[in-house]
Every structure is written in structure tokens, then in C-alpha cells.
Design a protein around this motif. Sequence first.
Motif, PDB file in Angstrom:
ATOM      1  N   ALA A 294     -50.067   6.511  15.748  1.00  0.00           N
ATOM      2  CA  ALA A 294     -50.795   7.718  17.133  1.00  0.00           C
ATOM      3  C   ALA A 294     -51.961   8.176  16.661  1.00  0.00           C
ATOM      4  O   ALA A 294     -51.763   9.158  15.872  1.00  0.00           O
ATOM      5  N   VAL A 295     -52.992   7.269  16.758  1.00  0.00           N
ATOM      6  CA  VAL A 295     -53.588   7.107  16.149  1.00  0.00           C
ATOM      7  C   VAL A 295     -55.280   8.002  17.819  1.00  0.00           C
ATOM      8  O   VAL A 295     -55.769   8.602  17.666  1.00  0.00           O
ATOM      9  N   ASP A 296     -54.656   7.371  18.695  1.00  0.00           N
ATOM     10  CA  ASP A 296     -54.784   8.578  19.599  1.00  0.00           C
ATOM     11  C   ASP A 296     -54.190   8.497  21.328  1.00  0.00           C
ATOM     12  O   ASP A 296     -54.187   8.095  22.153  1.00  0.00           O
ATOM     13  N   LEU A 297     -53.808   9.778  20.474  1.00  0.00           N
ATOM     14  CA  LEU A 297     -52.750  10.209  21.796  1.00  0.00           C
ATOM     15  C   LEU A 297     -53.175  11.027  23.194  1.00  0.00           C
ATOM     16  O   LEU A 297     -52.360  10.625  24.050  1.00  0.00           O
ATOM     17  N   GLN A 298     -54.264  11.587  23.436  1.00  0.00           N
ATOM     18  CA  GLN A 298     -55.131  11.052  24.754  1.00  0.00           C
ATOM     19  C   GLN A 298     -54.920   9.895  25.305  1.00  0.00           C
ATOM     20  O   GLN A 298     -54.982   9.623  26.472  1.00  0.00           O
ATOM     21  N   LYS A 299     -54.956   8.827  24.898  1.00  0.00           N
ATOM     22  CA  LYS A 299     -55.316   7.339  25.196  1.00  0.00           C
ATOM     23  C   LYS A 299     -54.570   7.071  25.183  1.00  0.00           C
ATOM     24  O   LYS A 299     -54.094   6.523  26.270  1.00  0.00           O
ATOM     25  N   THR A 300     -53.047   7.445  24.728  1.00  0.00           N
ATOM     26  CA  THR A 300     -52.223   6.918  25.022  1.00  0.00           C
ATOM     27  C   THR A 300     -51.403   7.220  26.131  1.00  0.00           C
ATOM     28  O   THR A 300     -50.298   7.167  26.682  1.00  0.00           O
ATOM     29  N   GLY A 301     -51.541   9.035  26.094  1.00  0.00           N
ATOM     30  CA  GLY A 301     -51.294  10.074  27.376  1.00  0.00           C
ATOM     31  C   GLY A 301     -51.979   9.323  29.060  1.00  0.00           C
ATOM     32  O   GLY A 301     -50.949   9.665  29.843  1.00  0.00           O
ATOM     33  N   LYS A 302     -52.771   9.384  29.008  1.00  0.00           N
ATOM     34  CA  LYS A 302     -53.346   8.178  29.634  1.00  0.00           C
ATOM     35  C   LYS A 302     -52.423   6.794  30.187  1.00  0.00           C
ATOM     36  O   LYS A 302     -52.195   6.796  31.463  1.00  0.00           O
ATOM     37  N   VAL A 303     -52.203   6.406  29.503  1.00  0.00           N
ATOM     38  CA  VAL A 303     -51.071   5.381  29.846  1.00  0.00           C
ATOM     39  C   VAL A 303     -49.743   5.793  30.239  1.00  0.00           C
ATOM     40  O   VAL A 303     -49.640   5.331  31.456  1.00  0.00           O
ATOM     41  N   ALA A 304     -49.409   6.598  29.793  1.00  0.00           N
ATOM     42  CA  ALA A 304     -48.392   6.943  29.964  1.00  0.00           C
ATOM     43  C   ALA A 304     -48.032   7.484  31.748  1.00  0.00           C
ATOM     44  O   ALA A 304     -47.475   7.450  32.346  1.00  0.00           O
ATOM     45  N   GLU A 305     -49.367   8.286  31.702  1.00  0.00           N
ATOM     46  CA  GLU A 305     -49.368   9.017  32.913  1.00  0.00           C
ATOM     47  C   GLU A 305     -50.104   8.005  33.924  1.00  0.00           C
ATOM     48  O   GLU A 305     -48.894   8.360  35.465  1.00  0.00           O
ATOM     49  N   LYS A 306     -50.572   6.614  33.338  1.00  0.00           N
ATOM     50  CA  LYS A 306     -50.424   5.475  34.581  1.00  0.00           C
ATOM     51  C   LYS A 306     -49.252   5.686  35.278  1.00  0.00           C
ATOM     52  O   LYS A 306     -48.795   4.859  36.249  1.00  0.00           O
ATOM     53  N   HIS A 307     -48.224   5.262  34.538  1.00  0.00           N
ATOM     54  CA  HIS A 307     -46.880   3.960  34.062  1.00  0.00           C
ATOM     55  C   HIS A 307     -45.953   5.246  34.533  1.00  0.00           C
ATOM     56  O   HIS A 307     -44.869   5.097  35.348  1.00  0.00           O
ATOM     57  N   GLN A 308     -45.884   6.330  34.629  1.00  0.00           N
ATOM     58  CA  GLN A 308     -45.073   7.585  35.187  1.00  0.00           C
ATOM     59  C   GLN A 308     -43.927   7.865  33.991  1.00  0.00           C
ATOM     60  O   GLN A 308     -42.895   7.907  34.278  1.00  0.00           O
ATOM     61  N   VAL A 309     -44.431   7.333  32.546  1.00  0.00           N
ATOM     62  CA  VAL A 309     -43.103   7.470  31.273  1.00  0.00           C
ATOM     63  C   VAL A 309     -43.585   8.265  30.601  1.00  0.00           C
ATOM     64  O   VAL A 309     -44.839   8.732  30.412  1.00  0.00           O
TER      65      VAL A 309
END
Length: 173
Positions: free
Chosen positions: A28-43
Amino acid sequence: MKSIFTLLFSISLLLPLPSQAGEILPLAVDLQKTGKVAEKHQVPVVIFVTATWCNYCKKLEENILTPLLETTPIEEYAQFQQMLLDKSHWMMKDFAGNDVEMKTYGPQLGVKVAPTTLFFNSQGEQIAEPIIGLTLEEHYPANLEKRINQALEKLGNPKRLDIYKLVEESDGL
């Protein structure tokens, strides 16, 4: 449930063991970036909070998580990350993009036991109850499935995870 564990354990015996953190389960080096990917895929974002000294963490990663991540499309249901509690000076970005030390971020989230599995929306709000510890390995896949499905429901995503079916389909059983 025992058959899921037996199947996952059998798969794990065939796979090479990861030699260092982040090899199979991304750090978990960049949770902001991970969050954006998760939001895009609604997961949801699922974070496995572990420590290198923790034998239960090693069992969780080697016997359950690595086989699931390597042999099934479980990543279609969540963005998975790993956070280590015992690595001083390892920096990461939290969900707001702030630089934080990985070692201190887990306790800021209320983590007191390794392993702990946390479930977040893209903004860093917990959206399912955490899984604390690893008592019986055969119960973990069902607990993970239940929490991911709770998180998907809170996100308004109609997808539902069925770990046994994923394992069965991936192995061609």
C-alpha cells in the motif's frame, strides 16, 4: 467450508513462496491512487495489515491470499493492498494523498493485531467490519467473501463474490 480450505491449501503447495513483501500482494504505497482505481471499478479497497514477524500473517498470505490472487480473478471484486506494521521509515500515501509512515498508519486506523483485514471505499471510509486475526484458516475465505460482498453492496455494486465458485472455475474442477 473445509473443502474450500483444502482446495486453497492444495493449490498453495504447488506455488512458489513469495520471497518478500509486495511480491504477490501489492504494498500500500499510494492509497489515493488505489482509491481512484477502486472508485472507477466501483469496488472496495481491501488492506491486509501484517508484520514480517507474524506467523499468522505468513500463513494467511501463503495458504490463502497468494493462491487466491494467483489462480482466480478475485481482483475483479476489490483492490488488494498490504501494509506492514514493522517497517520503520517505509513511507506511503494515505487516501487523502498525505505522506505517512506505513508503520504508524495501521495504528491510526485502529489496528492492534496482525493480521487485520480492512475494507474501505475510495475515500478511506471503512465500509465493512474488519477481520481481526487468523484463528482457523478454513473460516477466513468465507469471512473475506462476506466482508467484500458487504462492501460491494455499500458501494452500490451488484456484483457478488463467491470464492468457492472462483476457485472451482479457475482450477477447472
